[in-house]
Design a protein around this motif. Structure first.
Motif, PDB file in Angstrom:
ATOM      1  N   MET A  21       0.849  -1.184   0.000  1.00 49.40           N
ATOM      2  CA  MET A  21       0.000   0.000   0.000  1.00 49.40           C
ATOM      3  C   MET A  21       0.890   1.241   0.000  1.00 49.40           C
ATOM      4  N   THR A  22       0.525   2.223  -0.791  1.00 47.99           N
ATOM      5  CA  THR A  22       1.316   3.444  -0.865  1.00 47.99           C
ATOM      6  C   THR A  22       1.130   4.281   0.395  1.00 47.99           C
ATOM      7  N   GLN A  23       2.077   5.139   0.623  1.00 44.89           N
ATOM      8  CA  GLN A  23       2.021   6.030   1.776  1.00 44.89           C
ATOM      9  C   GLN A  23       1.540   7.410   1.324  1.00 44.89           C
ATOM     10  N   PRO A  24       0.815   8.132   2.190  1.00 44.35           N
ATOM     11  CA  PRO A  24       0.430   9.496   1.833  1.00 44.35           C
ATOM     12  C   PRO A  24       1.659  10.395   1.811  1.00 44.35           C
ATOM     13  N   PRO A  25       1.542  11.571   1.209  1.00 48.93           N
ATOM     14  CA  PRO A  25       2.665  12.514   1.254  1.00 48.93           C
ATOM     15  C   PRO A  25       3.022  12.827   2.710  1.00 48.93           C
ATOM     16  N   PRO A  26       4.236  13.342   2.953  1.00 52.46           N
ATOM     17  CA  PRO A  26       4.612  13.697   4.327  1.00 52.46           C
ATOM     18  C   PRO A  26       3.572  14.621   4.949  1.00 52.46           C
ATOM     19  N   HIS A  27       3.257  14.347   6.219  1.00 55.23           N
ATOM     20  CA  HIS A  27       2.208  15.121   6.889  1.00 55.23           C
ATOM     21  C   HIS A  27       2.379  15.045   8.400  1.00 55.23           C
ATOM     22  N   ASP A  28       1.676  15.924   9.087  1.00 59.02           N
ATOM     23  CA  ASP A  28       1.573  15.823  10.529  1.00 59.02           C
ATOM     24  C   ASP A  28       0.101  15.585  10.870  1.00 59.02           C
ATOM     25  N   THR A  29      -0.209  15.527  12.134  1.00 61.69           N
ATOM     26  CA  THR A  29      -1.592  15.329  12.551  1.00 61.69           C
ATOM     27  C   THR A  29      -2.002  16.402  13.548  1.00 61.69           C
ATOM     28  N   ALA A  30      -3.238  16.841  13.431  1.00 63.68           N
ATOM     29  CA  ALA A  30      -3.871  17.756  14.369  1.00 63.68           C
ATOM     30  C   ALA A  30      -5.330  17.309  14.444  1.00 63.68           C
ATOM     31  N   PRO A  31      -5.607  16.314  15.284  1.00 66.04           N
ATOM     32  CA  PRO A  31      -6.934  15.704  15.274  1.00 66.04           C
ATOM     33  C   PRO A  31      -8.060  16.696  15.550  1.00 66.04           C
ATOM     34  N   ALA A  32      -9.096  16.582  14.730  1.00 66.41           N
ATOM     35  CA  ALA A  32     -10.330  17.336  14.979  1.00 66.41           C
ATOM     36  C   ALA A  32     -10.946  16.818  16.270  1.00 66.41           C
ATOM     37  N   HIS A  33     -11.737  17.645  16.908  1.00 67.27           N
ATOM     38  CA  HIS A  33     -12.398  17.223  18.140  1.00 67.27           C
ATOM     39  C   HIS A  33     -13.293  16.022  17.832  1.00 67.27           C
ATOM     40  N   PRO A  34     -13.312  15.003  18.698  1.00 70.29           N
ATOM     41  CA  PRO A  34     -14.135  13.819  18.446  1.00 70.29           C
ATOM     42  C   PRO A  34     -15.629  14.114  18.253  1.00 70.29           C
ATOM     43  N   ALA A  35     -16.100  15.238  18.758  1.00 68.65           N
ATOM     44  CA  ALA A  35     -17.511  15.597  18.568  1.00 68.65           C
ATOM     45  C   ALA A  35     -17.796  16.081  17.152  1.00 68.65           C
ATOM     46  N   ASN A  36     -16.738  16.279  16.347  1.00 71.40           N
ATOM     47  CA  ASN A  36     -16.904  16.834  15.005  1.00 71.40           C
ATOM     48  C   ASN A  36     -16.779  15.803  13.888  1.00 71.40           C
ATOM     49  N   HIS A  37     -16.797  14.538  14.220  1.00 69.08           N
ATOM     50  CA  HIS A  37     -16.798  13.468  13.218  1.00 69.08           C
ATOM     51  C   HIS A  37     -17.323  12.202  13.872  1.00 69.08           C
ATOM     52  N   ASP A  38     -17.657  11.219  13.061  1.00 71.26           N
ATOM     53  CA  ASP A  38     -18.188   9.958  13.578  1.00 71.26           C
ATOM     54  C   ASP A  38     -17.175   8.846  13.411  1.00 71.26           C
ATOM     55  N   ARG A  39     -17.055   8.011  14.437  1.00 75.70           N
ATOM     56  CA  ARG A  39     -16.211   6.835  14.342  1.00 75.70           C
ATOM     57  C   ARG A  39     -16.858   5.850  13.380  1.00 75.70           C
ATOM     58  N   ALA A  40     -16.044   5.224  12.562  1.00 72.05           N
ATOM     59  CA  ALA A  40     -16.541   4.230  11.612  1.00 72.05           C
ATOM     60  C   ALA A  40     -15.414   3.253  11.328  1.00 72.05           C
ATOM     61  N   ASP A  41     -15.675   2.328  10.462  1.00 64.47           N
ATOM     62  CA  ASP A  41     -14.669   1.359  10.034  1.00 64.47           C
ATOM     63  C   ASP A  41     -14.710   1.275   8.516  1.00 64.47           C
ATOM     64  N   ARG A  42     -14.505   2.440   7.885  1.00 59.74           N
ATOM     65  CA  ARG A  42     -14.507   2.483   6.429  1.00 59.74           C
ATOM     66  C   ARG A  42     -13.172   1.984   5.902  1.00 59.74           C
ATOM     67  N   PRO A  43     -13.084   1.331   4.825  1.00 60.23           N
ATOM     68  CA  PRO A  43     -14.147   1.009   3.886  1.00 60.23           C
ATOM     69  C   PRO A  43     -14.857  -0.310   4.195  1.00 60.23           C
ATOM     70  N   ARG A  44     -14.564  -0.912   5.339  1.00 59.59           N
ATOM     71  CA  ARG A  44     -15.203  -2.190   5.632  1.00 59.59           C
ATOM     72  C   ARG A  44     -16.709  -2.060   5.816  1.00 59.59           C
ATOM     73  N   ASP A  45     -17.178  -1.042   6.543  1.00 60.31           N
ATOM     74  CA  ASP A  45     -18.619  -0.910   6.750  1.00 60.31           C
ATOM     75  C   ASP A  45     -19.296   0.043   5.762  1.00 60.31           C
ATOM     76  N   LEU A  46     -18.531   0.929   5.147  1.00 59.75           N
ATOM     77  CA  LEU A  46     -19.052   1.860   4.142  1.00 59.75           C
ATOM     78  C   LEU A  46     -17.976   2.059   3.077  1.00 59.75           C
ATOM     79  N   PRO A  47     -18.353   2.023   1.804  1.00 56.54           N
ATOM     80  CA  PRO A  47     -17.332   2.230   0.770  1.00 56.54           C
ATOM     81  C   PRO A  47     -16.881   3.689   0.721  1.00 56.54           C
TER      82      PRO A  47
END
Length: 180
Positions: free
Chosen positions: A1-27
């Motif tokens: 599997m290819t790697q994304p371009p170099p990046h850092d992380t700054a997680p959005a607040h958990p209240a601003n997105h939904d936990r999921a298991d994509r693409p296993r549960d949604l394409p």
């Protein structure tokens, strides 16, 4: 599997997105490109504010193309204003104001966005059919006064750090004179 371009992380607040298991549960069937309509620090603050109810998976900075992951691709970011589209897409926010694309959308931003989109399309087997109303790579207007989907962005320039000149141009642009 290819790697994304170099990046850092700054997680959005958990209240601003939904936990999921994509693409296993949604394409994952599409990429949605946005302009932040805010500067870099403000966008990160908005994604970090649980009262704002907005996030994206990736954020690309204007002046240098710096890339930050703000939500895991397996999760559902709240970026498109459309629940179905959010469930099946990856949101990429590009720092800038759509009306001032010629100032904000730099070569560096375009290079990073293109590399990220190529990586994501390969990783998630999203056909690169371009920007179409029913296709797999799309943009959407962030407000009623924004440019319509799939409008070509003005030619990029490099105006230096930040995106401060981006709020100077009016939207909508003045009408063009009729051809003679």
């Amino acid at each position: 599997m290819t790697q994304p371009p170099p990046h850092d992380t700054a997680p959005a607040h958990p209240a601003n997105h939904d936990r999921a298991d994509r693409p296993r549960d949604l394409p994952i069937t599409s990429l949605v490109l946005h302009s932040t309509e805010e500067d870099w620090p403000t966008t990160l603050a908005i994604f970090g504010d649980p009262a704002r109810s907005v996030s994206a998976h990736w954020l690309v900075r204007s002046h240098d193309g710096h890339l930050t992951r703000t939500a895991d691709e397996s999760d559902i970011a709240w970026h498109a204003g459309n629940w179905y589209l959010n469930q099946t897409s990856i949101g990429i926010e590009q720092e800038g104001h759509a009306a001032d694309g010629h100032h904000c959308f730099t070569d560096a931003l375009y290079r990073t966005t293109a590399a990220l989109a190529a990586h994501l399309a390969h990783r998630h087997r999203i056909p690169s059919t371009g920007c179409t109303s029913s296709g797999t790579t799309t943009s959407h207007p962030p407000s009623p006064n924004a440019p319509p989907p799939c409008t070509p962005t003005p030619a990029p320039t490099t105006t230096g750090p930040g995106c401060s000149p981006c709020s100077a141009a009016p939207w909508p642009p003045p009408p063009r004179p009729a051809p003679r």
